[in-house]
Design a protein around this motif. Structure first.
Motif, PDB file in Angstrom:
ATOM      1  N   SER A 199     -31.316  23.970 127.130  1.00 26.92           N
ATOM      2  CA  SER A 199     -30.543  25.188 127.314  1.00 26.92           C
ATOM      3  C   SER A 199     -31.260  26.338 126.604  1.00 26.92           C
ATOM      4  N   THR A 200     -31.019  27.550 127.075  1.00 29.04           N
ATOM      5  CA  THR A 200     -31.759  28.705 126.593  1.00 29.04           C
ATOM      6  C   THR A 200     -30.912  29.548 125.653  1.00 29.04           C
ATOM      7  N   THR A 201     -31.438  29.865 124.493  1.00 28.26           N
ATOM      8  CA  THR A 201     -30.732  30.689 123.512  1.00 28.26           C
ATOM      9  C   THR A 201     -31.183  32.145 123.621  1.00 28.26           C
ATOM     10  N   ALA A 202     -30.397  33.045 123.003  1.00 29.66           N
ATOM     11  CA  ALA A 202     -30.750  34.465 122.990  1.00 29.66           C
ATOM     12  C   ALA A 202     -32.072  34.682 122.261  1.00 29.66           C
ATOM     13  N   TYR A 203     -32.301  33.903 121.203  1.00 28.30           N
ATOM     14  CA  TYR A 203     -33.553  34.033 120.452  1.00 28.30           C
ATOM     15  C   TYR A 203     -34.751  33.654 121.313  1.00 28.30           C
ATOM     16  N   GLN A 204     -34.618  32.583 122.087  1.00 27.07           N
ATOM     17  CA  GLN A 204     -35.712  32.178 122.975  1.00 27.07           C
ATOM     18  C   GLN A 204     -36.023  33.270 123.996  1.00 27.07           C
ATOM     19  N   LYS A 205     -34.977  33.860 124.549  1.00 26.15           N
ATOM     20  CA  LYS A 205     -35.177  34.930 125.528  1.00 26.15           C
ATOM     21  C   LYS A 205     -35.876  36.131 124.887  1.00 26.15           C
ATOM     22  N   ARG A 206     -35.510  36.423 123.644  1.00 28.57           N
ATOM     23  CA  ARG A 206     -36.102  37.579 122.963  1.00 28.57           C
ATOM     24  C   ARG A 206     -37.577  37.349 122.655  1.00 28.57           C
TER      25      ARG A 206
END
Length: 413
Positions: A17-24
């Protein structure tokens, strides 16, 4: 005392699953690499304009590319090791500021010699940026999506190519190439925004908290197997850069001089080729995660060797423009896998060093090779020189067959 990794982030990483930190981190690294592409490709697209200003030979033009890539090698070594020691985010920012400032200074170069110096210095920042951004993403994304994530970062460079082409065609054509290089100062403004709220990867922070964030270059050659892998990856990166810079730097010039297309209309070839590259990068990243790194690379390398030889026998402009997307798909699609591929062979305390050193030594070898292309282009023709690139892809395929092990699904250490 060892700092525990956040269990929520850890669980997200393992489940995919993708976190906001990964997206940033993905966004910051992608935009950073786009700015890298903008800076690097402004030179190639402006070749004919710079040549006229300073009355340069083809060899002089090849030297400009070679010097930039030489700076990238040294910058890759320097900033890669600093990122392992002081952190990915901090050093990532330094590299963008360096290549932005010196690209802007190219705009006021009074002569060829000063222009050469500024290109070398901007190359220092260019060399540092690639591996740090790829490391940042590799260390924060799930092993099941790692190659796809780094392929999106690689896609940023293609955006940079388009920005460079548009900048030169609309700013450079109207106001001169110097104004096109002046635009290269703008990425420095991106740095302040990027740094805000972006933390170091947990895997590196844990290492730092244990006071183990040392410079560990020796781990690239710690035993025979690792040394063979490092050599194989360097060959692969050299071929990747040799082909990319050979085609993207010299093709617009070949089309303009040997095929009679106007400088402004080379925009169509660049767009066609870049579309092919972008699709290739995204699909290649998926193939690597689905079928593995080695089989994906070997197939793409063999097809690249055949397609390049065919391509540079063509003289019809429509074929050159349309088939450019096919060439781009295979030749540069492989960039979608290098970030994950390099990260998976080395531990955290040497990962950024490995990413930057191996890729940028490859860029340096490719830079020296640009002088060879320039020589052959002078003695024979640009199309003849570029057709010889096909043999290099066979060498890279051999490196994947005999030197580089498979790392699909590997957990980073």
């Amino acid at each position: 005392m060892k700092t525990a990794i956040d269990p929520i982030k850890q669980a997200a990483s393992e489940t995919g699953s993708t976190t906001a930190y990964q997206k940033r981190t993905l966004f910051a690294s992608t935009v950073g690499y786009a700015l890298d592409g903008l800076d690097m490709m402004i030179l190639g697209v402006c070749f004919t304009l710079i040549q006229a200003t300073f009355n340069l030979t083809k060899t002089d033009l090849g030297t400009l590319t070679s010097v930039t890539l030489l700076g990238a090698v040294l910058g890759g070594i320097l900033f890669g090791t600093l990122a392992d020691k002081y952190g990915r985010v901090k050093v990532f920012s330094w590299t963008i500021i360096i290549f932005s400032v010196f690209t802007g200074l190219c705009a006021i170069s009074p002569n060829y010699e000063s222009f050469l110096v500024f290109r070398f210095l901007s190359g220092l920042g260019l060399g540092g940026e690639f591996g740090i951004g790829m490391t940042l993403v590799s260390e924060t994304w799930s092993k099941h999506k790692r190659s796809r994530a780094t392929s999106i970062v690689a896609l940023g460079f293609q955006l940079g190519i388009i920005l460079a082409t548009l900048t030169v065609n609309f700013v450079g054509e109207a106001h001169g190439w110097r104004w096109a290089f002046a635009v290269g100062v703008l990425p420095a403004l991106f740095v302040a925004w990027t740094r805000k709220g972006l933390k170091e990867p947990e895997i590196w922070q844990s290492l730092k908290d244990q006071n183990k964030n040392k410079i560990a270059l020796g781990k690239l050659f710690k035993n025979v197997k690792t040394s063979a892998t490092t050599v194989g990856l360097t060959i692969a990166c050299a071929v990747q850069n040799f082909g990319f810079y050979g085609i993207m730097t010299w093709m617009p010039t070949m089309i303009a001089t040997e095929r009679g297309l106007s400088f402004k209309n080379t925009l169509f070839w660049t767009i066609s080729t870049t579309i092919g590259m972008s699709l290739g990068i995204l699909i290649f990243g998926w193939l690597c995660d689905k079928f593995g790194r080695r089989p994906s690379y070997i197939v793409f390398l063999l097809v690249s060797a055949l397609s390049i030889w065919f391509y540079f026998q063509q003289i019809d402009m429509i074929v050159l423009i349309l088939f450019g997307s096919v060439i781009g798909f295979f030749v540069n699609g492989m960039m979608g896998g290098y970030g994950a591929l390099l990260a998976e062979h080395y531990p955290t305390d040497a990962r950024s060093s490995a990413e930057n050193i191996i890729f940028n030594v490859g860029r340096g070898i490719a830079g020296v090779s640009q002088v060879l292309i320039a020589y052959l282009a002078t003695v024979y023709s640009i199309s003849y020189a570029l057709a010889l690139l096909s043999a290099a892809y066979l060498l890279s395929a051999a490196a994947f067959m005999f030197l580089i092990p498979e790392t699909k699904g590997k957990t980073l250490e």
